[in-house]
Design a protein around this motif. Structure first.
Motif, PDB file in Angstrom:
ATOM      1  N   ASP A 171       0.800  -1.146   0.160  1.00 18.42           N
ATOM      2  CA  ASP A 171       0.055  -0.142   0.002  1.00 18.42           C
ATOM      3  C   ASP A 171       0.967   1.332   0.000  1.00 18.42           C
ATOM      4  O   ASP A 171       1.426   1.554   1.141  1.00 18.42           O
ATOM      5  CB  ASP A 171      -1.001  -0.064   1.189  1.00 18.42           C
ATOM      6  CG  ASP A 171      -1.898   1.179   1.184  1.00 18.42           C
ATOM      7  OD1 ASP A 171      -1.947   1.730   0.364  1.00 18.42           O
ATOM      8  OD2 ASP A 171      -2.183   1.584   2.485  1.00 18.42           O
ATOM      9  N   PRO A 172       0.830   1.957  -0.917  1.00 18.18           N
ATOM     10  CA  PRO A 172       1.576   3.172  -1.003  1.00 18.18           C
ATOM     11  C   PRO A 172       1.343   4.425   0.121  1.00 18.18           C
ATOM     12  O   PRO A 172       2.064   5.175   0.273  1.00 18.18           O
ATOM     13  CB  PRO A 172       1.283   3.884  -2.515  1.00 18.18           C
ATOM     14  CG  PRO A 172       0.437   3.339  -2.974  1.00 18.18           C
ATOM     15  CD  PRO A 172       0.199   1.815  -2.141  1.00 18.18           C
ATOM     16  N   ASP A 173       0.222   4.162   0.803  1.00 17.70           N
ATOM     17  CA  ASP A 173      -0.076   5.306   1.613  1.00 17.70           C
ATOM     18  C   ASP A 173       0.367   4.863   3.064  1.00 17.70           C
ATOM     19  O   ASP A 173       0.251   5.340   4.088  1.00 17.70           O
ATOM     20  CB  ASP A 173      -1.799   5.500   1.719  1.00 17.70           C
ATOM     21  CG  ASP A 173      -2.074   6.009   0.535  1.00 17.70           C
ATOM     22  OD1 ASP A 173      -1.550   6.585  -0.029  1.00 17.70           O
ATOM     23  OD2 ASP A 173      -3.376   5.929   0.143  1.00 17.70           O
ATOM     24  N   SER A 174       1.000   3.486   2.907  1.00 17.29           N
ATOM     25  CA  SER A 174       1.271   3.012   4.244  1.00 17.29           C
ATOM     26  C   SER A 174       2.894   2.451   4.296  1.00 17.29           C
ATOM     27  O   SER A 174       3.424   2.039   5.130  1.00 17.29           O
ATOM     28  CB  SER A 174       0.613   1.614   4.765  1.00 17.29           C
ATOM     29  OG  SER A 174      -0.863   2.010   4.851  1.00 17.29           O
ATOM     30  N   SER A 175       3.380   2.628   3.183  1.00 20.66           N
ATOM     31  CA  SER A 175       4.823   2.295   3.011  1.00 20.66           C
ATOM     32  C   SER A 175       5.660   2.970   1.997  1.00 20.66           C
ATOM     33  O   SER A 175       5.120   3.791   0.987  1.00 20.66           O
ATOM     34  CB  SER A 175       4.954   0.794   2.486  1.00 20.66           C
ATOM     35  OG  SER A 175       4.431   0.710   1.128  1.00 20.66           O
ATOM     36  N   THR A 176       7.023   2.700   2.041  1.00 16.51           N
ATOM     37  CA  THR A 176       7.761   3.370   1.030  1.00 16.51           C
ATOM     38  C   THR A 176       9.128   2.474   1.009  1.00 16.51           C
ATOM     39  O   THR A 176       9.410   1.796   1.815  1.00 16.51           O
ATOM     40  CB  THR A 176       8.103   4.760   1.403  1.00 16.51           C
ATOM     41  OG1 THR A 176       8.761   5.401   0.342  1.00 16.51           O
ATOM     42  CG2 THR A 176       9.061   4.995   2.612  1.00 16.51           C
TER      43      THR A 176
ATOM     44  N   ILE B 239       7.478   0.554   6.749  1.00 18.60           N
ATOM     45  CA  ILE B 239       6.180   0.667   6.922  1.00 18.60           C
ATOM     46  C   ILE B 239       6.268   1.879   7.378  1.00 18.60           C
ATOM     47  O   ILE B 239       6.874   2.090   8.689  1.00 18.60           O
ATOM     48  CB  ILE B 239       5.558  -0.475   7.797  1.00 18.60           C
ATOM     49  CG1 ILE B 239       6.025  -1.881   7.024  1.00 18.60           C
ATOM     50  CG2 ILE B 239       4.103  -0.123   8.304  1.00 18.60           C
ATOM     51  CD1 ILE B 239       5.272  -2.027   5.845  1.00 18.60           C
ATOM     52  N   THR B 240       5.175   3.003   6.908  1.00 15.57           N
ATOM     53  CA  THR B 240       5.245   4.437   7.448  1.00 15.57           C
ATOM     54  C   THR B 240       4.078   4.639   8.368  1.00 15.57           C
ATOM     55  O   THR B 240       3.865   5.632   8.976  1.00 15.57           O
ATOM     56  CB  THR B 240       5.406   5.203   6.165  1.00 15.57           C
ATOM     57  OG1 THR B 240       4.130   4.991   5.520  1.00 15.57           O
ATOM     58  CG2 THR B 240       6.667   5.283   5.421  1.00 15.57           C
ATOM     59  N   ARG B 241       3.033   3.866   8.184  1.00 11.42           N
ATOM     60  CA  ARG B 241       1.877   3.883   8.937  1.00 11.42           C
ATOM     61  C   ARG B 241       1.270   2.489   9.299  1.00 11.42           C
ATOM     62  O   ARG B 241       0.991   1.661   8.330  1.00 11.42           O
ATOM     63  CB  ARG B 241       0.930   4.650   7.799  1.00 11.42           C
ATOM     64  CG  ARG B 241      -0.603   4.918   8.828  1.00 11.42           C
ATOM     65  CD  ARG B 241      -1.545   5.564   7.573  1.00 11.42           C
ATOM     66  NE  ARG B 241      -1.994   4.913   6.510  1.00 11.42           N
ATOM     67  CZ  ARG B 241      -2.939   4.025   6.727  1.00 11.42           C
ATOM     68  NH1 ARG B 241      -3.550   3.939   7.936  1.00 11.42           N
ATOM     69  NH2 ARG B 241      -3.264   3.151   5.693  1.00 11.42           N
ATOM     70  N   LEU B 242       0.941   2.305  10.761  1.00 10.38           N
ATOM     71  CA  LEU B 242       0.182   1.204  10.900  1.00 10.38           C
ATOM     72  C   LEU B 242      -1.264   1.520  11.102  1.00 10.38           C
ATOM     73  O   LEU B 242      -1.668   2.696  11.533  1.00 10.38           O
ATOM     74  CB  LEU B 242       0.751   0.735  12.377  1.00 10.38           C
ATOM     75  CG  LEU B 242       2.115   0.024  12.324  1.00 10.38           C
ATOM     76  CD1 LEU B 242       2.522  -0.429  13.695  1.00 10.38           C
ATOM     77  CD2 LEU B 242       2.161  -1.125  11.650  1.00 10.38           C
ATOM     78  N   PRO B 243      -2.118   0.667  10.835  1.00 13.84           N
ATOM     79  CA  PRO B 243      -3.536   1.086  11.078  1.00 13.84           C
ATOM     80  C   PRO B 243      -3.972   1.053  12.435  1.00 13.84           C
ATOM     81  O   PRO B 243      -3.495   0.377  13.364  1.00 13.84           O
ATOM     82  CB  PRO B 243      -4.038  -0.391  10.144  1.00 13.84           C
ATOM     83  CG  PRO B 243      -3.187  -1.365  10.165  1.00 13.84           C
ATOM     84  CD  PRO B 243      -1.912  -0.644  10.338  1.00 13.84           C
TER      85      PRO B 243
ATOM     86  N   VAL C  41      -6.416  -2.067   6.126  1.00 16.49           N
ATOM     87  CA  VAL C  41      -5.100  -2.289   6.048  1.00 16.49           C
ATOM     88  C   VAL C  41      -4.941  -2.161   4.358  1.00 16.49           C
ATOM     89  O   VAL C  41      -5.561  -3.340   3.609  1.00 16.49           O
ATOM     90  CB  VAL C  41      -4.543  -3.798   6.329  1.00 16.49           C
ATOM     91  CG1 VAL C  41      -3.053  -3.927   5.712  1.00 16.49           C
ATOM     92  CG2 VAL C  41      -4.595  -3.818   7.761  1.00 16.49           C
ATOM     93  N   GLY C  42      -4.586  -1.170   3.699  1.00 15.77           N
ATOM     94  CA  GLY C  42      -4.747  -0.901   2.383  1.00 15.77           C
ATOM     95  C   GLY C  42      -6.090  -0.989   1.956  1.00 15.77           C
ATOM     96  O   GLY C  42      -6.947  -0.184   2.332  1.00 15.77           O
ATOM     97  N   ASP C  43      -6.555  -1.654   1.058  1.00 19.77           N
ATOM     98  CA  ASP C  43      -7.716  -1.861   0.456  1.00 19.77           C
ATOM     99  C   ASP C  43      -8.538  -2.865   1.059  1.00 19.77           C
ATOM    100  O   ASP C  43      -9.711  -3.138   0.930  1.00 19.77           O
ATOM    101  CB  ASP C  43      -7.550  -2.270  -1.169  1.00 19.77           C
ATOM    102  CG  ASP C  43      -7.150  -1.324  -1.665  1.00 19.77           C
ATOM    103  OD1 ASP C  43      -7.362  -0.174  -1.635  1.00 19.77           O
ATOM    104  OD2 ASP C  43      -6.800  -1.571  -3.044  1.00 19.77           O
ATOM    105  N   PHE C  44      -8.062  -3.554   2.244  1.00 16.82           N
ATOM    106  CA  PHE C  44      -8.790  -4.806   2.718  1.00 16.82           C
ATOM    107  C   PHE C  44      -8.956  -4.395   4.063  1.00 16.82           C
ATOM    108  O   PHE C  44      -8.694  -3.261   4.765  1.00 16.82           O
ATOM    109  CB  PHE C  44      -7.694  -5.964   2.889  1.00 16.82           C
ATOM    110  CG  PHE C  44      -6.971  -6.245   1.718  1.00 16.82           C
ATOM    111  CD1 PHE C  44      -7.781  -7.384   0.942  1.00 16.82           C
ATOM    112  CD2 PHE C  44      -6.058  -5.672   1.119  1.00 16.82           C
ATOM    113  CE1 PHE C  44      -7.406  -7.840  -0.449  1.00 16.82           C
ATOM    114  CE2 PHE C  44      -5.661  -6.357  -0.099  1.00 16.82           C
ATOM    115  CZ  PHE C  44      -6.140  -7.416  -0.797  1.00 16.82           C
ATOM    116  N   VAL C  45     -10.235  -4.840   4.647  1.00 16.27           N
ATOM    117  CA  VAL C  45     -10.600  -5.028   5.962  1.00 16.27           C
ATOM    118  C   VAL C  45     -10.213  -6.312   6.852  1.00 16.27           C
ATOM    119  O   VAL C  45     -10.284  -7.516   6.287  1.00 16.27           O
ATOM    120  CB  VAL C  45     -12.287  -4.950   5.971  1.00 16.27           C
ATOM    121  CG1 VAL C  45     -12.795  -5.108   7.486  1.00 16.27           C
ATOM    122  CG2 VAL C  45     -12.682  -3.891   5.315  1.00 16.27           C
TER     123      VAL C  45
END
Length: 114
Positions: free
Chosen positions: A27-32, A42-46, A55-59
Motif C-alpha cells: 500500500d503506497p499510503d502505508s509504505s515506502t 512501513i510508514t503507517r500502522l492501521p 489495511v490498504g484496500d482490505f478490512v
C-alpha cells in the motif's frame, strides 16, 4: 523460494502479523521503499475501529492484528530475518519478509466496502 526460507517456521500469530505487514508494504499510503536497498519501510500502522481495521484496500479483524503490538512476535520476525531488528523505532520489512509465503492470502481477500 530459497532453501533457507523453506526452513523458516512461523506460528499463527507471527504469520498473521507478517501477512499484515506484507499488505501494508503493498500500500503506497502505508509504505515506502528504502533507498539503495530492497527493504520496504512501513510508514503507517492501521488503527482499529470497532472490530476491524483497514489495511490498504482490505478490512482485517482487529483480533487478527494483535501481533502488531506483541514484542515477542516482532523479536521472532527479526530473528528470522523477516523484519529489521530496529522494529521498535522503524518498521522495515526485508526482501525475505516481502517474499515469504504465509499461506494466509485468502484470509485478506475481502476488500473494504467503506
Amino acid at each position: 523460494m530459497t532453501e533457507e526460507m523453506k526452513r523458516i517456521k512461523l506460528n499463527a500469530l507471527q504469520s498473521k502479523t507478517l501477512m499484515l505487514l506484507q499488505l501494508l508494504a503493498r500500500d503506497p499510503d502505508s509504505s515506502t521503499a528504502v533507498p539503495d536497498s530492497e527493504d520496504i519501510r512501513i510508514t503507517r500502522l492501521p488503527h482499529g475501529h470497532g472490530n476491524h481495521m483497514h489495511v490498504g484496500d482490505f478490512v482485517v479483524s482487529t483480533k487478527d492484528a494483535n501481533g502488531l503490538s506483541n514484542k515477542s512476535v516482532w523479536t521472532a520476525l527479526a530473528r528470522k530475518g523477516l523484519v529489521r531488528e530496529n522494529w521498535d523505532t522503524d518498521i522495515i520489512l526485508t526482501p525475505a519478509g516481502v517474499a515469504f509465503t504465509t499461506g494466509l492470502d485468502g484470509r485478506f481477500l475481502a476488500t473494504s466496502d467503506h
